[in-house]
Design a protein around this motif. Structure first.
Motif, PDB file in Angstrom:
ATOM      1  N   VAL A  30       0.780  -0.933  -0.283  1.00  0.00           N
ATOM      2  CA  VAL A  30       0.185  -0.119   0.309  1.00  0.00           C
ATOM      3  C   VAL A  30       0.462   1.336  -0.096  1.00  0.00           C
ATOM      4  CG1 VAL A  30      -2.102   1.656   1.141  1.00  0.00           C
ATOM      5  CG2 VAL A  30      -2.118  -0.990   0.992  1.00  0.00           C
ATOM      6  N   ALA A  31       1.711   1.321   0.729  1.00  0.00           N
ATOM      7  CA  ALA A  31       3.010   2.619   1.154  1.00  0.00           C
ATOM      8  C   ALA A  31       3.224   2.579  -0.410  1.00  0.00           C
ATOM      9  CB  ALA A  31       4.007   2.466   2.146  1.00  0.00           C
ATOM     10  N   ALA A  32       3.899   1.591  -1.228  1.00  0.00           N
ATOM     11  CA  ALA A  32       4.917   1.377  -2.165  1.00  0.00           C
ATOM     12  C   ALA A  32       3.681   1.992  -2.815  1.00  0.00           C
ATOM     13  CB  ALA A  32       5.037   0.104  -2.656  1.00  0.00           C
ATOM     14  N   ALA A  33       2.724   1.925  -3.021  1.00  0.00           N
ATOM     15  CA  ALA A  33       0.974   2.030  -4.657  1.00  0.00           C
ATOM     16  C   ALA A  33       0.978   3.918  -4.296  1.00  0.00           C
ATOM     17  CB  ALA A  33       0.067   1.238  -3.876  1.00  0.00           C
ATOM     18  N   LEU A  34       0.899   4.111  -2.823  1.00  0.00           N
ATOM     19  CA  LEU A  34       0.697   5.409  -2.703  1.00  0.00           C
ATOM     20  C   LEU A  34       2.048   6.409  -2.418  1.00  0.00           C
ATOM     21  CD1 LEU A  34      -0.685   5.129   1.021  1.00  0.00           C
ATOM     22  CD2 LEU A  34      -2.022   6.693  -1.043  1.00  0.00           C
ATOM     23  N   ALA A  35       2.779   5.778  -2.239  1.00  0.00           N
ATOM     24  CA  ALA A  35       4.105   6.594  -3.461  1.00  0.00           C
ATOM     25  C   ALA A  35       4.101   6.647  -4.583  1.00  0.00           C
ATOM     26  CB  ALA A  35       5.727   5.822  -3.012  1.00  0.00           C
ATOM     27  N   GLU A  36       3.713   5.693  -5.088  1.00  0.00           N
ATOM     28  CA  GLU A  36       3.232   6.037  -6.766  1.00  0.00           C
ATOM     29  C   GLU A  36       2.663   7.714  -7.023  1.00  0.00           C
ATOM     30  OE1 GLU A  36       4.070   5.119 -11.006  1.00  0.00           O
ATOM     31  OE2 GLU A  36       4.740   4.725  -9.266  1.00  0.00           O
ATOM     32  N   GLY A  37       1.180   7.043  -6.102  1.00  0.00           N
ATOM     33  CA  GLY A  37       0.731   7.888  -6.325  1.00  0.00           C
ATOM     34  C   GLY A  37       1.392   9.433  -6.425  1.00  0.00           C
ATOM     35  N   LEU A  38       1.875   9.309  -5.390  1.00  0.00           N
ATOM     36  CA  LEU A  38       2.080  11.027  -5.187  1.00  0.00           C
ATOM     37  C   LEU A  38       3.234  11.406  -6.704  1.00  0.00           C
ATOM     38  CD1 LEU A  38       3.237  13.116  -3.219  1.00  0.00           C
ATOM     39  CD2 LEU A  38       4.797  11.547  -2.321  1.00  0.00           C
ATOM     40  N   ARG A  39       4.588  10.280  -6.941  1.00  0.00           N
ATOM     41  CA  ARG A  39       5.007  10.628  -7.680  1.00  0.00           C
ATOM     42  C   ARG A  39       4.287  10.917  -9.413  1.00  0.00           C
ATOM     43  NH1 ARG A  39       8.413   6.322  -5.516  1.00  0.00           N
ATOM     44  NH2 ARG A  39       6.964   4.454  -7.116  1.00  0.00           N
ATOM     45  N   ARG A  40       2.718  10.230  -9.780  1.00  0.00           N
ATOM     46  CA  ARG A  40       2.268  10.239 -10.756  1.00  0.00           C
ATOM     47  C   ARG A  40       1.330  12.132  -9.924  1.00  0.00           C
ATOM     48  NH1 ARG A  40       0.051   6.126 -13.669  1.00  0.00           N
ATOM     49  NH2 ARG A  40       1.419   4.426 -13.975  1.00  0.00           N
ATOM     50  N   GLU A  41       0.813  11.603  -8.969  1.00  0.00           N
ATOM     51  CA  GLU A  41       0.368  13.106  -8.972  1.00  0.00           C
ATOM     52  C   GLU A  41       1.100  14.370  -8.918  1.00  0.00           C
ATOM     53  OE1 GLU A  41      -3.448  13.035  -9.411  1.00  0.00           O
ATOM     54  OE2 GLU A  41      -3.122  11.428  -9.905  1.00  0.00           O
ATOM     55  N   GLY A  42       1.817  14.069  -8.437  1.00  0.00           N
ATOM     56  CA  GLY A  42       2.580  15.309  -7.550  1.00  0.00           C
ATOM     57  C   GLY A  42       2.176  15.678  -6.426  1.00  0.00           C
ATOM     58  N   LEU A  43       1.984  17.036  -5.921  1.00  0.00           N
ATOM     59  CA  LEU A  43       2.189  17.765  -4.479  1.00  0.00           C
ATOM     60  C   LEU A  43       1.066  17.275  -4.540  1.00  0.00           C
ATOM     61  CD1 LEU A  43       4.946  19.827  -4.390  1.00  0.00           C
ATOM     62  CD2 LEU A  43       4.453  17.256  -2.819  1.00  0.00           C
ATOM     63  N   GLY A  44      -0.597  17.731  -5.321  1.00  0.00           N
ATOM     64  CA  GLY A  44      -1.136  18.122  -5.106  1.00  0.00           C
ATOM     65  C   GLY A  44      -2.083  17.090  -4.675  1.00  0.00           C
ATOM     66  N   LEU A  45      -1.752  15.410  -4.237  1.00  0.00           N
ATOM     67  CA  LEU A  45      -2.126  14.778  -3.540  1.00  0.00           C
ATOM     68  C   LEU A  45      -2.227  14.934  -2.721  1.00  0.00           C
ATOM     69  CD1 LEU A  45      -3.166  11.861  -4.277  1.00  0.00           C
ATOM     70  CD2 LEU A  45      -1.069  10.922  -3.124  1.00  0.00           C
ATOM     71  N   LEU A  46      -1.249  15.998  -1.569  1.00  0.00           N
ATOM     72  CA  LEU A  46      -1.293  16.158  -0.986  1.00  0.00           C
ATOM     73  C   LEU A  46      -2.299  17.794  -0.898  1.00  0.00           C
ATOM     74  CD1 LEU A  46       1.970  15.991   0.476  1.00  0.00           C
ATOM     75  CD2 LEU A  46       0.796  14.172   0.812  1.00  0.00           C
ATOM     76  N   ARG A  47      -3.528  17.851   0.645  1.00  0.00           N
ATOM     77  CA  ARG A  47      -3.277  18.898   0.945  1.00  0.00           C
ATOM     78  C   ARG A  47      -3.125  20.549   1.628  1.00  0.00           C
ATOM     79  NH1 ARG A  47      -9.974  17.348   3.206  1.00  0.00           N
ATOM     80  NH2 ARG A  47     -10.267  16.688   1.148  1.00  0.00           N
ATOM     81  N   TRP A  48      -3.041  21.354   0.951  1.00  0.00           N
ATOM     82  CA  TRP A  48      -2.393  22.354   0.936  1.00  0.00           C
ATOM     83  C   TRP A  48      -2.978  23.715   1.628  1.00  0.00           C
ATOM     84  CZ3 TRP A  48       3.502  22.574   1.215  1.00  0.00           C
ATOM     85  CH2 TRP A  48       4.048  20.864   0.445  1.00  0.00           C
ATOM     86  N   SER A  49      -2.486  23.793   3.013  1.00  0.00           N
ATOM     87  CA  SER A  49      -3.559  25.303   3.481  1.00  0.00           C
ATOM     88  C   SER A  49      -3.050  26.238   2.940  1.00  0.00           C
ATOM     89  CB  SER A  49      -3.482  24.505   5.307  1.00  0.00           C
ATOM     90  OG  SER A  49      -2.011  24.851   5.519  1.00  0.00           O
ATOM     91  N   GLU A  50      -2.989  27.792   3.247  1.00  0.00           N
ATOM     92  CA  GLU A  50      -2.133  28.507   3.122  1.00  0.00           C
ATOM     93  C   GLU A  50      -1.395  28.801   3.629  1.00  0.00           C
ATOM     94  OE1 GLU A  50      -2.706  30.341   0.441  1.00  0.00           O
ATOM     95  OE2 GLU A  50      -4.211  29.795   0.156  1.00  0.00           O
ATOM     96  N   GLU A  51      -1.052  28.514   5.212  1.00  0.00           N
ATOM     97  CA  GLU A  51      -0.128  28.454   6.328  1.00  0.00           C
ATOM     98  C   GLU A  51       0.869  27.358   5.557  1.00  0.00           C
ATOM     99  OE1 GLU A  51       0.945  27.879  10.823  1.00  0.00           O
ATOM    100  OE2 GLU A  51      -0.957  27.184   9.639  1.00  0.00           O
ATOM    101  N   SER A  52       0.800  26.681   5.487  1.00  0.00           N
ATOM    102  CA  SER A  52       1.173  25.095   5.060  1.00  0.00           C
ATOM    103  C   SER A  52       2.305  25.696   3.214  1.00  0.00           C
ATOM    104  CB  SER A  52       0.375  23.928   4.852  1.00  0.00           C
ATOM    105  OG  SER A  52       0.194  24.220   3.579  1.00  0.00           O
TER     106      SER A  52
END
Length: 889
Positions: A694-716
């Motif tokens: 699962v961790a490897a699949a999520l890492a692949e998703g991070l590589r494919r989707e980029g940082l847009g996979l994360l939820r960024w607040s204005e502060e972050s």
């Protein structure tokens, strides 16, 4: 006392004394003789002492020379039979007396035979069975210039036989356009090259006609030749027939093109023009070949032939050659398991060989269906087979021979990738071990006289479907007895009803070969199974009872065993569900079913031709497919439907937990998948997936989707910008927070990342807190890159770090009295000076220069627009303010 035969007046006769002397002196020779000189017929007879040679010197050599038994190796079966018949006719005998022959499944020889003509495949089998070649005094390798793989291999094996086992064994390499230096070096001994003997060519003049198509035609594409070009060839044949005298020999790339051109010319035989049309290719019977090679005293002939008529073979009566300029060449896609043939332009050397057919018996004419300019652009020589062929059979032969490939005296080295692919195939068949040596099973497969894939299919298939049906299907595949259409099952049934003699002969040969390598009780004691047959066939194997299997299953089984990587499943349909029983005739899909694309076990896409009866089949066992360079999918040329469960049983399926990033759902997909190579047979959701997967699949998703996979607040986001500025301005120890760095690994997201199981878990990660884990402990981010700066009015103004340089946006009046530009980490802040309405008036990184220069222009323009706000002539003389003049009183 019998009179010596009357020999034809051919140029080779003048070279025979030198040839006999060279063989008597060194045991070897390279005979270079152009087409039509008689090298294939008179040279072997002279070497065997069956005909005299001209001249006093030759008479002495002939008188002193011991009687020899000569073995002549030809690369083609048709040429083998024809050469033996011609030599026997010169001696005034029938084949099988002093001149005999052996080809696959057919032999005519006797105890009196002194010259035996065999195919190079037969020669290789004899060498592997007994490397000493007992009873043979000299071997002639004919047509070496064509660089057939079996000829190259035989030359290497014979060189070793002469070196280690039988130094007295004679060896002659004969060719129409031999590379003298190459072959004399290969046949030489102890550093001395073998002697070379040359013959003068025939002197008959040949007139050349260039006849390119007048309309644009498409280049050959895989096995397809543009019908418009074939129509042009037929028209050229008719022009040549009207213009020149004599019989015509027409060169075409394959049997299908020969049939199409014959159909276009069929009116010539029905219009009482005294013309007969014959076809000459490897798929026709021996009787038909003999008719094509027999001249007529009363009617003109048009012989439509493949390149088998290029050399070794004289078609009597021919004075005109019409050359389509095309040839079939090996094409192998090792990665996808699609070896086969493709249509290519014939080389200049091949065109010259074909042109030589016109001048063998007298003055002739050649009609080339292309332009002289195009001729000059063609390759000089065809690529040797060893450089572009499937090397599986070659590698098995060398394994049985016992010498490493790298140590063989081959005319050219084989490609390393092709050897690796061949060895992988042979290991999958159980034919060689991990060291590359032939196993007992491999030696049995080599004795079958067919490609190792077909040998495996025949042996293992017989245990499942019965020896008779296995041999019939294997014979169909081996002889390529295919009519129009891609349904191999229909073609098999057509052969049965038509009683094709060549096919029936091959069936009998394969049945005998199968019996020779199986135990007396029907078990494969000589050929250990690489894969145990299904339980429902084991009883039949042990008891010898007849196996009741339908034609559908029999054909599918043999083809799938021969070409497991070509088993294919249609894409886009419903997932396969295992069913009870096997496919039968009643459930075969009809042509009305929807067509699609199949995916093979090897991962290649495959499509059926338009209107194919295979179009609705969920699964196929593909026997032949044409994948042209540049095409994503192969075109299916011959296949049969196969039941999905049977395919999994024969090829060997596997089940694995597959956890991967699904780009369509943009989330983790966890499934338990049943696979057949690259084919996904079925799948079901996986409830408890391995956390590491699962961790490897999520890492692949991070590589494919980029940082847009994360939820960024204005502060972050602002924190990341400040950290990026520190990295640019200071460097270490500030962390790299670029997209590439943050998506390369997930350590910075711990401990939250290791607990995530799906995208929603990732979106809940506190990104700002994770970023603060990257901050250097010895430096504070608020001190190094403060979020805000105090302006002269005392107000805290936020700094924008999103660009290359920090930006401070402030109203111009708030900076009155300030002289120096603020700095952050030693970098001047870029001031965006705003109007009272908040619109940009100026951008500067040097506040003093702005006051002393551009400010006066800004003042003149703005004081009228904003009269309520202060616009002093001297900005240093007033206090900073964010208020109007009224509020300043």
């Amino acid at each position: 006392m019998p009179q010596p035969p009357a020999l034809p007046e051919l140029p080779i006769r003048d070279a025979l004394p030198a040839l006999l002397e060279a063989v008597a002196r060194t045991g070897t020779a390279v005979l270079a003789a152009p087409p039509g000189t008689g090298k294939t017929t008179l040279a072997p007879l002279a070497l065997a002492g069956l005909i005299p040679a001209a001249g006093d010197a030759a008479s002495r050599v002939t008188r002193d020379m011991p009687q020899r038994r000569v073995l002549v190796a030809e690369p083609r079966r048709l040429a083998t039979r024809a050469a033996a018949a011609r030599m026997a006719a010169i001696l005034g005998e029938q084949t099988g007396e002093r001149v005999g022959y052996q080809i696959r499944g057919e032999a005519r020889r006797s105890a009196a035979t002194r010259v035996e003509v065999v195919t190079t495949g037969v020669l290789l089998n004899r060498l592997i069975a007994d490397p000493e070649l007992p009873g043979v005094d000299l071997v002639v390798l004919d047509e070496c210039h064509e660089r057939h793989l079996e000829t190259d291999t035989a030359c290497a094996f014979l060189a070793e036989t002469r070196r280690f086992l039988r130094p007295e064994l004679g060896l002659v390499a004969a060719s129409a356009t031999a590379d003298i230096g190459l072959w004399t070096a290969l046949l030489g001994a102890e550093g001395a090259p073998a002697p070379a003997v040359s013959s003068e060519p025939m002197r008959h003049p040949v007139q050349m006609h260039w006849a390119p198509p007048r309309e644009r035609v498409n280049a050959p594409d895989g096995m397809r030749v543009d019908p418009k070009f074939l129509a042009h060839v037929a028209r050229t044949v008719e022009r040549a027939l009207d213009t020149d005298d004599g019989d015509l020999l027409v060169f075409l790339p394959g049997a299908a093109e020969i049939r199409r051109v014959a159909e276009r010319l069929s009116h010539l035989t029905t219009e009482n023009l005294g013309v007969d049309i014959y076809q000459l290719h490897g798929s026709i019977s021996g009787a038909e070949q003999d008719r094509a090679l027999t001249a007529s005293a009363h009617r003109r002939r048009i012989v439509l032939a493949t390149d088998i008529a290029e050399s070794s073979l004289t078609v009597p009566g021919v004075r005109i050659v019409v050359d389509a300029g095309l040839a079939r060449r090996p094409l192998v896609d090792h990665a996808r398991g699609l070896p086969g043939l493709t249509t290519a332009y014939a080389s200049r050397a091949a065109a010259d060989q074909r042109a030589g057919r016109a001048g063998r018996e007298g003055p002739g004419a050649v009609w080339r269906c292309w332009s002289e300019a195009e001729h000059l652009r063609r390759s000089a020589q065809p690529a040797p087979d060893i450089a572009c062929s499937d090397l599986t059979a070659f590698r098995l032969q060398t394994a049985c021979w016992g010498t490493p490939v790298a140590d063989l005296a081959l005319p050219g080295p084989p490609p390393a990738g092709a050897i690796d692919a061949a060895e992988a195939t042979l290991r999958s068949l159980g034919a060689i071990d991990d060291e590359g040596a032939a196993t007992a099973r491999g030696r049995g497969l080599a004795r079958m006289g067919v490609h190792p894939r077909l040998a495996r299919a025949l042996v293992d298939g017989a245990a499942r479907v019965g020896a008779e049906k296995a041999a019939e299907v294997a014979a169909l595949l081996n002889l390529d007895r295919r009519a129009q259409g891609d349904d191999l099952l229909a073609q098999w049934r057509r052969l049965r009803t038509s009683r094709d003699r060549q096919w029936e002969s091959e069936v009998k040969r394969l049945a005998r070969a199968l019996s020779s390598v199986r135990g007396a009780d029907g078990s494969d004691t000589a050929l250990p199974q690489g894969r145990t047959p299904a339980a429902d066939t084991s009883a039949s194997r042990s008891t010898g009872r007849r196996i009741a299997v339908g034609d559908d299953e029999a054909a599918a089984t043999v083809i799938a065993l021969a070409f497991p990587e070509r088993v294919a499943k249609r894409q886009g349909g419903a997932a396969f569900t295992p069913i009870q029983g096997r496919a039968n005739e009643s459930n075969r899909p009809g042509p009305s079913a929807s067509a699609g694309q199949w995916r093979t076990v090897a991962g290649t896409g495959a499509v059926a031709a338009e209107g194919s009866s295979l179009a609705g089949s969920p699964w196929l066992a593909i026997a032949d497919a044409d994948r042209s360079p540049g095409r994503a999918a192969a075109i299916i040329r011959a296949a049969v439907p196969i039941d999905g469960e049977l395919a999994c049983d024969l090829v060997g399926d596997s089940t694995a937990d597959r956890v991967e990033w699904d780009p369509e759902r943009r989330d983790v997909a966890a499934r338990r998948v049943r696979s057949l190579g690259a084919i996904e047979v079925s799948a079901e959701p996986l409830r408890q997936a391995d956390p590491a997967l699962v961790a490897a699949a999520l890492a692949e998703g991070l590589r494919r989707e980029g940082l847009g996979l994360l939820r960024w607040s204005e502060e972050s986001k602002r924190l990341r910008d400040r950290m990026a500025f520190c990295r640019r301005a200071i460097g270490e120890p500030w962390a790299d927070v670029s997209d590439a760095a943050l998506t390369a690994g997930t350590d910075w997201l711990e401990p939250w990342w290791s607990r995530a199981r799906r995208r929603s878990d990732v979106e809940r990660i506190p990104v700002g807190q994770a970023l603060r884990n990257l901050l250097p402990w010895q430096a504070g981010i608020d001190d190094t890159a403060p979020e805000a700066l105090s302006v002269p009015t005392g107000r805290e103004a936020r700094v924008d770090y999103s660009g290359e340089t920090p930006v401070l946006a402030v109203k111009l009046q708030e900076m009155f009295g300030a002289v120096d530009t603020p700095r952050i980490a030693g970098v001047p802040v870029l001031l965006h000076l705003l109007s009272p309405a908040g619109r940009p008036l100026a951008v500067t990184a040097d506040l003093r220069s702005f006051w002393e220069g551009p400010y006066q222009d800004v003042r003149k323009e703005m004081r009228g627009r904003y009269p309520k706000h202060p616009w002093p002539e001297d900005p240093y003389s007033v206090a900073p303010t964010a208020r109007t003049k009224r509020h300043l009183r």
